[in-house]
Design a protein around this motif. Structure first.
Motif, PDB file in Angstrom:
ATOM      1  N   LEU A  33      70.238 -87.666   9.717  1.00  0.00           N
ATOM      2  CA  LEU A  33      71.640 -87.456   9.846  1.00  0.00           C
ATOM      3  C   LEU A  33      72.098 -88.928  10.400  1.00  0.00           C
ATOM      4  N   GLY A  34      71.288 -89.866  10.560  1.00  0.00           N
ATOM      5  CA  GLY A  34      71.822 -91.047  11.078  1.00  0.00           C
ATOM      6  C   GLY A  34      72.294 -91.151  12.461  1.00  0.00           C
ATOM      7  N   LEU A  35      71.906 -90.282  13.334  1.00  0.00           N
ATOM      8  CA  LEU A  35      72.285 -90.180  14.823  1.00  0.00           C
ATOM      9  C   LEU A  35      70.999 -90.871  15.685  1.00  0.00           C
ATOM     10  N   PRO A  36      71.441 -91.314  16.798  1.00  0.00           N
ATOM     11  CA  PRO A  36      70.461 -91.770  17.624  1.00  0.00           C
ATOM     12  C   PRO A  36      69.706 -90.584  18.341  1.00  0.00           C
ATOM     13  N   TYR A  65      69.738 -82.709  17.935  1.00  0.00           N
ATOM     14  CA  TYR A  65      69.694 -82.250  16.349  1.00  0.00           C
ATOM     15  C   TYR A  65      68.051 -82.808  15.841  1.00  0.00           C
ATOM     16  N   PRO A  66      67.360 -81.757  15.640  1.00  0.00           N
ATOM     17  CA  PRO A  66      65.809 -82.055  15.268  1.00  0.00           C
ATOM     18  C   PRO A  66      65.637 -83.192  14.281  1.00  0.00           C
ATOM     19  N   ARG A  67      66.638 -83.453  13.102  1.00  0.00           N
ATOM     20  CA  ARG A  67      66.775 -84.107  12.126  1.00  0.00           C
ATOM     21  C   ARG A  67      67.685 -85.298  12.226  1.00  0.00           C
ATOM     22  N   LYS A 115      70.071 -88.192   2.001  1.00  0.00           N
ATOM     23  CA  LYS A 115      70.579 -88.111   3.504  1.00  0.00           C
ATOM     24  C   LYS A 115      72.103 -88.005   3.378  1.00  0.00           C
ATOM     25  N   ALA A 116      72.611 -88.552   2.399  1.00  0.00           N
ATOM     26  CA  ALA A 116      74.162 -88.848   2.309  1.00  0.00           C
ATOM     27  C   ALA A 116      74.741 -87.486   2.038  1.00  0.00           C
ATOM     28  N   ASP A 125      68.062 -93.686   0.414  1.00  0.00           N
ATOM     29  CA  ASP A 125      68.736 -92.585   0.603  1.00  0.00           C
ATOM     30  C   ASP A 125      68.178 -91.125   0.458  1.00  0.00           C
ATOM     31  N   GLY A 126      66.948 -91.161  -0.085  1.00  0.00           N
ATOM     32  CA  GLY A 126      66.315 -89.866  -0.631  1.00  0.00           C
ATOM     33  C   GLY A 126      65.082 -89.619   0.515  1.00  0.00           C
TER      34      GLY A 126
END
Length: 409
Positions: free
Chosen positions: A406-409, A400-402, A335-336, A288-289
């Motif tokens: 963010l757990g996005l595709p 989203y650059p990150r 991340k969470a 998660d970190g």
């Protein structure tokens, strides 16, 4: 890039286009064509930055972050910009309209300077750490060149000197030529440039001036364009070396590290010094970190140690013991937590469509590409103090650059 650089690049484009086209029938027509091409190229090279008028659509800092380098900095919207410029010239400039009716060379030159000027703007903006998203809306992701400082005096000297040397009025010519040397000198005295960089800039100035006087402005401009392209190639190669050194250093500290991104910010007129911001995770950070690290890198510590890289650019104290890569700031994140904050705060969600290297400490969201968290730079959003305020609208749908965090595709 800054608008002085955009303007000089546009003027060089207009002058070269005029000199490469077949001559007009008489000096008056030639003078009108030259003014037309210089004007169109300079305006086109700055035109996309008119998106600054849209920065009031959202509260600070989101208006600037989301709407500057926005839709006008895309290939799709370059077409209406070109048509608007051409229509304005046709309607508002009678002498140019008369010339364009009878001169195929003028029509070709105007089309070339308008289209190339717009593309030149996008290409130059793509070379620095700020980035662009030229393929939106089809591909809204940001692209970063990470190789040229946003205010680069090499462009000024290489392109501006031949243009200044051709100014008709002697006092104005001498003033422009002097300023091209005095301004870098003041930057050096102010701690923004190294003396070695100033010496290189002075050499470019002297070479460009000599070529203009002994050969021609066209020769000097061609040489200036070649110098700029050569500098860009050197910077691109140096950026690759910098990225490799950062990755090697992170893997020495933690062989299992996962490097999400390394943002590189060049120093002006200096391919040896780089500000680096790394986003990494895995290994000792757990699933998660992640961590954000900011530092200063010298590619040639025997010549220019990291501590000698201009302080006014990176803005952080680098101990003299650090010769190569000096990490000077670090923040660990979850991340969470980042994902939860995005889901619960629409302002943070909008901010994350810009932020490439996010810091969230102390209730402030800051993109540390532009300084460590405590600097509160132009990207800083005081999200904790503004909790519950109205959501910004409209929000452009940039990628989203990150997305990786963010757990996005």
């Amino acid at each position: 890039m800054d608008n002085l650089t955009h303007s000089l690049a546009g003027l060089a484009l207009g002058e070269l286009t005029h000199r490469l086209l077949p001559a007009e029938a008489d000096p008056q027509r030639a003078s009108i064509r030259r003014r037309l091409l210089l004007t169109s190229a300079a305006v086109a090279s700055n035109f996309p930055d008119l998106d600054l008028i849209f920065t009031k659509l959202a509260p600070e800092p989101l208006g600037y972050l989301l709407h500057h380098r926005g839709h006008t900095h895309t290939l799709l919207y370059a077409l209406p910009q070109a048509l608007l410029m051409l229509a304005a010239i046709w309607l508002l400039w009678p002498a140019a309209r008369k010339l364009l009716r009878t001169s195929g060379a003028a029509r070709l030159g105007l089309l070339a300077t308008t289209v190339l000027g717009l593309l030149l703007h996008l290409g130059m903006d793509a070379m620095n750490v700020y980035g662009v998203h030229p393929f939106a809306p089809f591909d809204p992701r940001w692209l970063y060149g990470d190789m040229i400082f946003i205010v680069e005096p090499v462009f000024w000297l290489a392109l501006g000197t031949p243009l200044a040397a051709h100014v008709a009025r002697p006092w104005l010519r001498r003033t422009f030529l002097a300023l091209l040397l005095v301004v870098p000198l003041l930057f050096t005295l102010g701690g923004f440039l190294q003396w070695g960089s100033l010496a290189g800039l002075a050499a470019i100035w002297a070479l460009a001036l000599g070529l203009t006087r002994r050969r021609s402005e066209r020769t000097a401009l061609v040489a200036g364009v070649a110098a700029v392209l050569g500098f860009v190639l050197v910077q691109a190669y140096s950026a690759g070396l910098a990225r490799e050194q950062v990755a090697a250093d992170l893997r020495r500290a933690d062989p299992a590290v996962r490097i999400f991104d390394t943002a590189l910010s060049a120093f002006p007129a200096n391919p040896l010094c780089w500000t680096v911001v790394s986003i990494s995770g895995g290994g000792g950070d757990g699933g998660d970190g992640y961590r954000v690290q900011r530092g200063v890198l010298s590619l040639a510590p025997g010549i220019t140690p990291a501590a000698a890289c201009p302080f006014k650019i990176h803005g952080e104290d680098v101990g003299k013991a650090h010769a190569g890569l000096a990490w000077v700031w670090e923040e660990r994140g979850s991340k969470a937590r980042l994902q939860a904050l995005r889901a619960s705060d629409c302002r943070v969600d909008a901010w994350l469509r810009f932020a490439r290297t996010p810091s969230l400490a102390g209730g402030h969201a800051t993109d540390v590409r532009y300084g460590p968290h405590g600097s509160h730079n132009f990207s800083t959003l005081p999200y904790a103090a503004q909790a519950g305020t109205a959501c910004p609208s409209p929000v452009p749908q940039w990628g989203y650059p990150r997305a990786d965090l963010l757990g996005l595709p």
